[in-house]
Every structure is written in structure tokens, then in C-alpha cells.
Design a protein around this motif. Structure first.
Motif, PDB file in Angstrom:
ATOM      1  N   THR A 184      10.296  97.185  41.649  1.00 23.68           N
ATOM      2  CA  THR A 184      10.169  98.251  41.232  1.00 23.68           C
ATOM      3  C   THR A 184      11.323  99.059  40.446  1.00 23.68           C
ATOM      4  O   THR A 184      11.333 100.212  39.832  1.00 23.68           O
ATOM      5  CB  THR A 184       9.756  99.157  42.388  1.00 23.68           C
ATOM      6  N   ALA A 185      12.556  98.498  40.520  1.00 21.87           N
ATOM      7  CA  ALA A 185      13.824  99.030  40.103  1.00 21.87           C
ATOM      8  C   ALA A 185      13.550  99.177  38.547  1.00 21.87           C
ATOM      9  O   ALA A 185      14.105  99.968  37.805  1.00 21.87           O
ATOM     10  CB  ALA A 185      15.101  98.192  40.428  1.00 21.87           C
ATOM     11  N   GLY A 186      12.720  98.354  38.164  1.00 19.27           N
ATOM     12  CA  GLY A 186      12.382  98.165  36.623  1.00 19.27           C
ATOM     13  C   GLY A 186      11.310  98.984  35.936  1.00 19.27           C
ATOM     14  O   GLY A 186      11.220  99.318  34.993  1.00 19.27           O
ATOM     15  N   HIS A 230      33.298  90.645  31.219  1.00 20.95           N
ATOM     16  CA  HIS A 230      32.311  91.847  31.371  1.00 20.95           C
ATOM     17  C   HIS A 230      31.420  91.857  32.756  1.00 20.95           C
ATOM     18  O   HIS A 230      31.437  90.881  33.547  1.00 20.95           O
ATOM     19  CB  HIS A 230      31.458  91.882  30.093  1.00 20.95           C
ATOM     20  N   ARG A 231      30.640  92.590  32.993  1.00 18.12           N
ATOM     21  CA  ARG A 231      29.934  92.850  34.200  1.00 18.12           C
ATOM     22  C   ARG A 231      28.599  92.308  34.060  1.00 18.12           C
ATOM     23  O   ARG A 231      27.773  92.387  32.938  1.00 18.12           O
ATOM     24  CB  ARG A 231      29.919  94.272  34.462  1.00 18.12           C
ATOM     25  N   VAL A 232      28.186  91.653  35.062  1.00 20.19           N
ATOM     26  CA  VAL A 232      26.555  91.426  35.019  1.00 20.19           C
ATOM     27  C   VAL A 232      26.017  92.425  36.135  1.00 20.19           C
ATOM     28  O   VAL A 232      26.292  92.473  37.151  1.00 20.19           O
ATOM     29  CB  VAL A 232      26.246  89.948  35.794  1.00 20.19           C
ATOM     30  N   ILE A 233      24.949  93.294  35.689  1.00 16.27           N
ATOM     31  CA  ILE A 233      24.478  94.303  36.345  1.00 16.27           C
ATOM     32  C   ILE A 233      23.018  93.929  36.555  1.00 16.27           C
ATOM     33  O   ILE A 233      22.096  93.543  35.456  1.00 16.27           O
ATOM     34  CB  ILE A 233      24.083  95.702  35.635  1.00 16.27           C
ATOM     35  N   ALA A 234      22.582  93.775  37.882  1.00 12.16           N
ATOM     36  CA  ALA A 234      21.095  93.338  38.059  1.00 12.16           C
ATOM     37  C   ALA A 234      20.259  94.413  38.210  1.00 12.16           C
ATOM     38  O   ALA A 234      20.520  95.600  38.687  1.00 12.16           O
ATOM     39  CB  ALA A 234      21.141  92.592  39.373  1.00 12.16           C
ATOM     40  N   VAL A 235      18.919  94.275  37.671  1.00 14.91           N
ATOM     41  CA  VAL A 235      18.004  95.595  37.772  1.00 14.91           C
ATOM     42  C   VAL A 235      17.220  94.935  38.912  1.00 14.91           C
ATOM     43  O   VAL A 235      16.249  94.172  38.838  1.00 14.91           O
ATOM     44  CB  VAL A 235      17.156  95.655  36.582  1.00 14.91           C
ATOM     45  N   GLY A 236      17.335  95.459  40.146  1.00 14.16           N
ATOM     46  CA  GLY A 236      16.515  95.057  41.345  1.00 14.16           C
ATOM     47  C   GLY A 236      17.062  94.111  42.163  1.00 14.16           C
ATOM     48  O   GLY A 236      18.073  93.313  41.827  1.00 14.16           O
ATOM     49  N   THR A 237      16.726  94.250  43.484  1.00 12.59           N
ATOM     50  CA  THR A 237      17.339  93.075  44.291  1.00 12.59           C
ATOM     51  C   THR A 237      16.522  91.831  44.120  1.00 12.59           C
ATOM     52  O   THR A 237      17.069  90.907  44.316  1.00 12.59           O
ATOM     53  CB  THR A 237      16.664  93.608  45.922  1.00 12.59           C
ATOM     54  N   ASP A 259      28.013  92.308  39.648  1.00 10.76           N
ATOM     55  CA  ASP A 259      28.863  93.367  39.650  1.00 10.76           C
ATOM     56  C   ASP A 259      28.513  94.755  40.015  1.00 10.76           C
ATOM     57  O   ASP A 259      29.099  95.422  40.318  1.00 10.76           O
ATOM     58  CB  ASP A 259      29.765  93.271  38.497  1.00 10.76           C
ATOM     59  N   GLY A 260      27.130  94.918  39.729  1.00  9.52           N
ATOM     60  CA  GLY A 260      26.394  96.148  39.870  1.00  9.52           C
ATOM     61  C   GLY A 260      25.114  95.777  40.037  1.00  9.52           C
ATOM     62  O   GLY A 260      24.485  94.736  39.634  1.00  9.52           O
ATOM     63  N   LEU A 261      24.401  96.861  40.674  1.00  8.38           N
ATOM     64  CA  LEU A 261      23.209  96.736  40.825  1.00  8.38           C
ATOM     65  C   LEU A 261      22.161  98.370  40.624  1.00  8.38           C
ATOM     66  O   LEU A 261      22.651  99.256  40.974  1.00  8.38           O
ATOM     67  CB  LEU A 261      22.551  96.492  42.444  1.00  8.38           C
ATOM     68  N   ILE A 262      20.984  97.995  39.786  1.00 10.32           N
ATOM     69  CA  ILE A 262      20.373  99.140  39.654  1.00 10.32           C
ATOM     70  C   ILE A 262      19.113  99.171  40.712  1.00 10.32           C
ATOM     71  O   ILE A 262      18.348  97.978  40.634  1.00 10.32           O
ATOM     72  CB  ILE A 262      19.553  99.596  38.429  1.00 10.32           C
ATOM     73  N   THR A 263      18.542 100.048  41.536  1.00 10.11           N
ATOM     74  CA  THR A 263      17.629  99.860  42.449  1.00 10.11           C
ATOM     75  C   THR A 263      16.902 100.968  43.075  1.00 10.11           C
ATOM     76  O   THR A 263      17.407 101.832  42.711  1.00 10.11           O
ATOM     77  CB  THR A 263      18.347  99.000  43.633  1.00 10.11           C
ATOM     78  N   ASN A 264      15.949 100.708  43.838  1.00 13.98           N
ATOM     79  CA  ASN A 264      15.296 102.080  44.296  1.00 13.98           C
ATOM     80  C   ASN A 264      15.742 102.315  45.947  1.00 13.98           C
ATOM     81  O   ASN A 264      16.479 101.873  46.272  1.00 13.98           O
ATOM     82  CB  ASN A 264      13.619 101.892  44.393  1.00 13.98           C
TER      83      ASN A 264
END
Length: 341
Positions: A179-181, A247-254, A291-296
């Protein structure tokens, strides 16, 4: 580690029941993982937090319209079916309601006989193995008869099936959306690419274990559900290039997070792989790849809020959630987003 350490109070009215018309118009809370600082933005502002050379990792799984309603042959009693995973051929592991009526040998008709199924075995936790029979292409029949398997906390009917899919969904197999996507639009992804951010894709087919509560008082005694993942070499190269260049790796979602952390070596590099992961991430875990996370915003006492707490710290996360409640953010699958960086 007590499961109650991850509880927070959530008013029922803050559980989002419908997706916004504009995916990228969701709110975005930005949480600093080091100091717990909180900022409030709109999701499309995420581009301002991604730097040239970063790698944004998406989960390209596609949700099956996996909820089917049928009738039991002979009695015409109603039966609800949820497809969990394809085993081989036309055999599927399923969740059946009511389970008491679903004995081995039971035959079920869907869509007036367009699709029929027979229960051929009983799996772990009482799930039923069903063998389907049909004429034509199974996926097309499923698309016609099936409904999206929305989580139990969403009670409104979804008018457009595509709103429970990401715009980049490709690989069919999920029982739930990553769902983060859901917040991304093609235009926003293009803007991110134009900002010099590389975009990589992994596949992790989300299982219903995502919604199962942690039933053990001690978090460490919880047994994590197993989910299938895959990562292709071309995508691994993008992730490794970002890592190698600092550089950073940013994950979209768990789900993307669990995939990357399952594959990564001690230095955080990944390689092409596929398999099943039961990785359970909770506070104390040392992240290797992301290194970072986009999540709900996640359910209280869930494995997902534990994963987020592992990245940003439990107190920081619970303080941020308390702010989200006060500011009336929208929670869960169709809700608003958080960026942890």
C-alpha cells in the motif's frame, strides 16, 4: 519485548475507507530517524527528499482479484473463498468461509458454473487446497468473477479495482496490495527519475499474514508468515550502484524492505535471487541495505509497526503516530504516508 509496547489509541473514524481521487494528494509525514523530528507535507513533495544518485525501490507485485463468492453443489449454501497462493497447475491454497462446510470432496460453483472448484486437501491452519476446473483462461475468469481482497477494516465497496493496485503493478500473485506504493502516479515517478533518482523493482507477493495480529505477548515468540520474493540482476545492479557510490537506498513499503533485507549481505549489497522469506524485523535489528523508508500508518501491535520502530526507534514512531492522530491523518491501506529518512 512486550507486544503492548507497540499499542496506540486510534479513533475508528481515522481509518481511511476510500482512496483519494488524486493518489499523490495524500498527506506525507516526514520523520527524522535520528532526532524524531516531524514535518507535514503532501505526498508529491516526496521528490524533495530524494537526492540524485539515490535508488528508490518499488515492489511491482500485482494483487489478484482473489475473493470469490460461490455456492456449494447440492445444498446451494453460500461459500466465500479467498485465494492465498497458487501451488501447481490449477491447485490453490485458499481461505474458505464457513470452514465447517468445506470438507474434502466439497464442490463449489462460481459465476453460474463459469468456474468450479473441488476441495482436495486441508493445509496448515485449516486452509483448504482447491483444484479448479474451467474453460478458457483462468486469469480472465478471475478478473470477471473476483473481487479485490480488501483488508477487514475497510467496509466500503471499492468501485474501481485499479485503485487497490499500484500504477507499476506487473507480477500477479499478491493477496494484498503493497500500500505504500498506492500514492505514486506515473507523473510523479517521471518527476523522480528526472531528478536523477534511479528506480529499481523487486517482487514480493504479499500474503494475508500482513493483517494477522501478533498473538503472543512476547514479540520474540511470534512466528512470521512466509512470502515469495524475487529480484532480477538488472534491478540488483541499480541498488548496488547506489550503494557503491555512497548514495541511499529508499524502500517503498515494508514489503520492499523485507525483500532487500532478506537478500542483502553484511555490506548491504544484493544479488539476483528468488525464494521465500520469513524475516521478522523488530527493534534491535541492524539494517544492512535500506537507508530510508516510505510507508503508510500501520495497525497497533502489528509486525509492520515493529519494523518501522526498528528503523526510527519505538518512541519516535509512537510520538509521530500520536501527532498523526491529533492532526487527523488517514490511517492504513487507503490512508496517508510517512517518509522515514
Amino acid at each position: 519485548m512486550d507486544v503492548k509496547d507497540f499499542f496506540y489509541e486510534l479513533p475508528q473514524e481515522l481509518i481511511a475507507q476510500d482512496p483519494l481521487e488524486d493518489r499523490s494528494a495524500s498527506r506525507l509525514m516526514v520523520l527524522g530517524r535520528e532526532d524524531g523530528s516531524v514535518e507535514h507535507h503532501v505526498f508529491r513533495d516526496i521528490v524533495n527528499y530524494l537526492h540524485p544518485g539515490d535508488c528508490l525501490v518499488l515492489n511491482n507485485t500485482k494483487v489478484l482479484p482473489a475473493r470469490l463468492y460461490g455456492t456449494k453443489e447440492g445444498t446451494q449454501a453460500g461459500i466465500e473463498l479467498l485465494l492465498l497462493r497458487r501451488m501447481e497447475g490449477d491447485r490453490w491454497e485458499t481461505l474458505v468461509k464457513p470452514g465447517k462446510k468445506a470438507k474434502i470432496g466439497t464442490k463449489i460453483r462460481f459465476g453460474g458454473g463459469l468456474l468450479t472448484g473441488e476441495i482436495v486437501d486441508i493445509a496448515e491452519e485449516g486452509n483448504r487446497i482447491i483444484r479448479f476446473s474451467y474453460s478458457g483462461i483462468f486469469e480472465e475468469i478471475l478478473d470477471e468473477l473476483g473481487e479485490m481482497p480488501l483488508p477487514p477494516y475497510i467496509t466500503h465497496k471499492l468501485e474501481d479495482k485499479q485503485r487497490y493496485q499500484t500504477v507499476y503493478a506487473k507480477q500477479e500473485g499478491s493477496a494484498a496490495a503493497p500500500t505504500a506504493g498506492l500514492h505514486f502516479t506515473p507523473q510523479l515517478l517521471e518527476q523522480i527519475r528526472n531528478a536523477g533518482v534511479d528506480i529499481a523493482e523487486v517482487t514480493l507477493h504479499v500474503g494475508l499474514g500482513t493483517f494477522r495480529p501478533v498473538k503472543t505477548a512476547n514479540v520474540l515468540e511470534h512466528h512470521m508468515h512466509s512470502e515469495y520474493y524475487s529480484l532480477e540482476q538488472e534491478q540488483a545492479d541499480k541498488i548496488n550502484r547506489a550503494k557503491a557510490d555512497g548514495h541511499r537506498v529508499i524502500a517503498v513499503g515494508t514489503t520492499s524492505t523485507r525483500t532487500l533485507e532478506s537478500i542483502a549481505d553484511e555490506q548491504g549489497f544484493v544479488k539476483a535471487a528468488s525464494g521465500w522469506t520469513e524475516i521478522f524485523i523488530y527493534p534491535g535489528y541492524r539494517f544492512r541495505c535500506i537507508d530510508g523508508l516510505i510507508t503508510n500508518f500501520h495497525l497497533p501491535e502489528s509486525t509492520l509497526i515493529m519494523l518501522v520502530s526498528a528503523l526510527a526507534g519505538r518512541e519516535h514512531v509512537l510520538n509521530a503516530y500520536a501527532q498523526a492522530v491529533r492532526e487527523k491523518y488517514r490511517f492504513f491501506s487507503f490512508g496517508d504516508a510517512m517518509y522515514i529518512g
